[in-house]
Design a protein around this motif. Structure first.
Motif, PDB file in Angstrom:
ATOM      1  N   GLU A  77       0.823  -1.210   0.000  1.00  0.00           N
ATOM      2  CA  GLU A  77       0.000   0.000   0.000  1.00  0.00           C
ATOM      3  C   GLU A  77       0.854   1.256   0.000  1.00  0.00           C
ATOM      4  OE1 GLU A  77      -2.928  -0.022   3.079  1.00  0.00           O
ATOM      5  OE2 GLU A  77      -4.116  -1.566   2.074  1.00  0.00           O
ATOM      6  N   ASP A  78       0.207   2.346  -0.379  1.00  0.00           N
ATOM      7  CA  ASP A  78       0.788   3.662  -0.392  1.00  0.00           C
ATOM      8  C   ASP A  78       0.956   4.152   1.058  1.00  0.00           C
ATOM      9  OD1 ASP A  78       1.573   6.060  -1.295  1.00  0.00           O
ATOM     10  OD2 ASP A  78      -0.357   6.729  -2.041  1.00  0.00           O
ATOM     11  N   PRO A  81      -1.601   7.746   2.901  1.00  0.00           N
ATOM     12  CA  PRO A  81      -2.838   7.791   3.710  1.00  0.00           C
ATOM     13  C   PRO A  81      -2.599   7.533   5.198  1.00  0.00           C
ATOM     14  CG  PRO A  81      -3.247   6.632   1.663  1.00  0.00           C
ATOM     15  CD  PRO A  81      -1.753   6.865   1.731  1.00  0.00           C
ATOM     16  N   PHE A  84      -1.004  10.523   6.879  1.00  0.00           N
ATOM     17  CA  PHE A  84      -1.988  11.573   7.157  1.00  0.00           C
ATOM     18  C   PHE A  84      -2.787  11.231   8.415  1.00  0.00           C
ATOM     19  CE2 PHE A  84      -6.421  12.957   6.706  1.00  0.00           C
ATOM     20  CZ  PHE A  84      -6.244  14.327   6.696  1.00  0.00           C
ATOM     21  N   VAL A 117     -10.805   5.093  19.198  1.00  0.00           N
ATOM     22  CA  VAL A 117     -11.772   4.550  18.232  1.00  0.00           C
ATOM     23  C   VAL A 117     -11.104   4.408  16.862  1.00  0.00           C
ATOM     24  CG1 VAL A 117     -13.861   5.126  16.923  1.00  0.00           C
ATOM     25  CG2 VAL A 117     -13.867   5.318  19.412  1.00  0.00           C
ATOM     26  N   LEU A 121     -10.404   0.788  14.996  1.00  0.00           N
ATOM     27  CA  LEU A 121     -10.992   0.486  13.685  1.00  0.00           C
ATOM     28  C   LEU A 121      -9.892   0.121  12.694  1.00  0.00           C
ATOM     29  CD1 LEU A 121     -13.799   3.167  13.351  1.00  0.00           C
ATOM     30  CD2 LEU A 121     -14.087   0.694  13.469  1.00  0.00           C
ATOM     31  N   LEU A 127      -9.626  -0.009   8.659  1.00  0.00           N
ATOM     32  CA  LEU A 127     -10.257   1.235   8.219  1.00  0.00           C
ATOM     33  C   LEU A 127      -9.427   2.437   8.660  1.00  0.00           C
ATOM     34  CD1 LEU A 127     -12.824   2.881   7.264  1.00  0.00           C
ATOM     35  CD2 LEU A 127     -13.522   2.759   9.633  1.00  0.00           C
ATOM     36  N   CYS A 131      -8.664   9.247   7.061  1.00  0.00           N
ATOM     37  CA  CYS A 131      -8.730   9.407   5.600  1.00  0.00           C
ATOM     38  C   CYS A 131     -10.169   9.659   5.146  1.00  0.00           C
ATOM     39  CB  CYS A 131      -8.197   8.156   4.915  1.00  0.00           C
ATOM     40  SG  CYS A 131      -6.524   7.717   5.410  1.00  0.00           S
ATOM     41  N   GLU A 132     -11.126   8.997   5.805  1.00  0.00           N
ATOM     42  CA  GLU A 132     -12.518   9.146   5.397  1.00  0.00           C
ATOM     43  C   GLU A 132     -13.061  10.513   5.795  1.00  0.00           C
ATOM     44  OE1 GLU A 132     -15.141   6.078   5.652  1.00  0.00           O
ATOM     45  OE2 GLU A 132     -13.699   4.708   4.755  1.00  0.00           O
ATOM     46  N   TYR A 134     -11.384  13.099   5.991  1.00  0.00           N
ATOM     47  CA  TYR A 134     -10.720  14.116   5.175  1.00  0.00           C
ATOM     48  C   TYR A 134     -11.639  14.626   4.062  1.00  0.00           C
ATOM     49  CZ  TYR A 134      -7.351  16.194   1.995  1.00  0.00           C
ATOM     50  OH  TYR A 134      -6.696  17.054   1.173  1.00  0.00           O
ATOM     51  N   LEU A 135     -12.265  13.702   3.320  1.00  0.00           N
ATOM     52  CA  LEU A 135     -13.128  14.141   2.214  1.00  0.00           C
ATOM     53  C   LEU A 135     -14.355  14.893   2.746  1.00  0.00           C
ATOM     54  CD1 LEU A 135     -13.693  14.209  -0.823  1.00  0.00           C
ATOM     55  CD2 LEU A 135     -15.029  12.135  -0.531  1.00  0.00           C
ATOM     56  N   LEU A 136     -14.922  14.381   3.853  1.00  0.00           N
ATOM     57  CA  LEU A 136     -16.081  15.069   4.440  1.00  0.00           C
ATOM     58  C   LEU A 136     -15.704  16.486   4.852  1.00  0.00           C
ATOM     59  CD1 LEU A 136     -17.627  12.232   6.632  1.00  0.00           C
ATOM     60  CD2 LEU A 136     -18.516  13.177   4.504  1.00  0.00           C
ATOM     61  N   ARG A 138     -13.274  18.337   3.525  1.00  0.00           N
ATOM     62  CA  ARG A 138     -13.111  19.151   2.325  1.00  0.00           C
ATOM     63  C   ARG A 138     -14.461  19.558   1.754  1.00  0.00           C
ATOM     64  NH1 ARG A 138      -8.580  19.492  -0.785  1.00  0.00           N
ATOM     65  NH2 ARG A 138      -9.935  21.006  -1.805  1.00  0.00           N
ATOM     66  N   ARG A 139     -15.407  18.608   1.777  1.00  0.00           N
ATOM     67  CA  ARG A 139     -16.760  18.889   1.293  1.00  0.00           C
ATOM     68  C   ARG A 139     -17.388  20.007   2.084  1.00  0.00           C
ATOM     69  NH1 ARG A 139     -21.274  14.476  -0.095  1.00  0.00           N
ATOM     70  NH2 ARG A 139     -22.524  16.174   0.668  1.00  0.00           N
TER      71      ARG A 139
END
Lengths: 158, 148
Positions: A77-78, A81, A84, A117, A121, A127, A131-132, A134-136, A138-139
């Protein structure tokens, strides 16, 4: 900036170590042992952010003691992520530390709990919560009609 | 119990619940008869036109198009790219397009993409027929395509 790929199980191992440390913090903070453990965990997070997740003491233990006992990884994997995510962990660890040291122990407990938590996870189902989110984030932060960067699909297959 | 023990208990319950939910739903395609398009859009709009007006070129496949939203900080996006790329090679008339979610937040918002990877299956006319969030397995994609 292509960075070398990492064994994803190294991250799961690091998350498991983080989980154990943070559980110990919850059971002993704001006592001196809890504060010391939390500071040590914050230092580990900081090392991962500054030097990369493959260059932390925990990663060295994984390579020396755990990886030789495992089958070769199914895929690599990279490292960006998880790096971050370690930064997100660092923020919560520092907030918790500030809470415990300033007497706002409730804040300390809650911030430690959030980090726990995320670590659990990651350790259990792989999980990456940071990372998840992050997009929320930015949105939520970008205004609905923000100027768009010229669009190209990053890749298309025929 | 001390505060720390209470917080620990709540954390463990949260993790167990969320992990079970995730493992059960990750990569699962959900069809939608309502033909989900953006909120407040006109009925003539499809997922493809939403993307086009956001400036994303979507070359539609003759049969179906796999639209993958990805972001930089996303470990399963790479694996998803591999799976969808394989399916596009395997199944005639199916194409795969990957979109950087961070750079197309308007499209992300109007298509209600909440996390990466999210995969939309568009039909030949560019209407969304199904979507999955999280990394889908190859068989899950093939089964979802069969229903298209």
């Amino acid at each position: 900036m292509p960075s070398p790929q990492i064994d994803p199980r190294g991250q799961r191992f690091a998350a498991a170590v983080t989980s154990v440390v943070l559980v110990a913090v919850l059971l002993t903070a704001p006592g001196p042992l809890g504060i010391a453990l939390l500071a040590a965990q914050a230092a580990l997070f900081a090392t991962a952010v500054a030097r990369g997740v493959q260059r932390t003491p925990v990663a060295a233990v994984f390579r020396a003691a755990v990886r030789p006992r495992l089958a070769p990884p199914a895929h690599l994997e990279d490292p960006e992520p998880p790096r971050f995510a370690q930064g997100v962990g660092l923020v919560f660890a520092l907030v918790a530390l500030a809470g415990f040291l300033s007497g706002a122990t409730a804040l300390g407990h809650v911030a430690t709990g959030v980090a726990l938590v995320a670590a659990l996870l990651n350790a259990t189902i792989g999980l990456c919560l940071g990372c998840e989110v992050y997009l929320l984030g930015r949105r939520a932060l970008a205004s609905p009609h923000s100027p768009q960067i010229p669009a190209t699909p990053t890749r298309s297959t025929r | 119990m001390t505060t720390g023990q209470w917080v620990l208990l709540v954390c463990v319950l949260l993790v167990v619940g969320f992990a079970m939910y995730r493992v059960a739903t990750d990569g699962q395609f959900r069809g939608n008869r309502r033909r989900r398009v953006g909120a407040g859009t006109t009925s003539g709009e499809t997922a493809a036109t939403v993307l086009t007006s956001a400036g994303v070129a979507v070359p539609l496949g003759e049969r179906a198009t796999l639209v993958q939203f990805s972001s930089a900080f996303c470990a399963p996006c790479r694996a998803t790219r591999r799976v969808l790329g394989e399916v596009a090679e395997l199944v005639p008339g199916v194409t795969h397009v990957e979109i950087d979610a961070e750079h197309h937040l308007d499209a992300v918002r109007s298509l209600r993409v909440l996390r990466t990877p999210t995969t939309l299956i568009l039909d030949a006319e560019g209407r969304e027929v199904s979507r999955a969030s999280g990394q889908p397995q190859r068989d899950q994609v093939l089964v979802a395509l069969d229903r298209t």
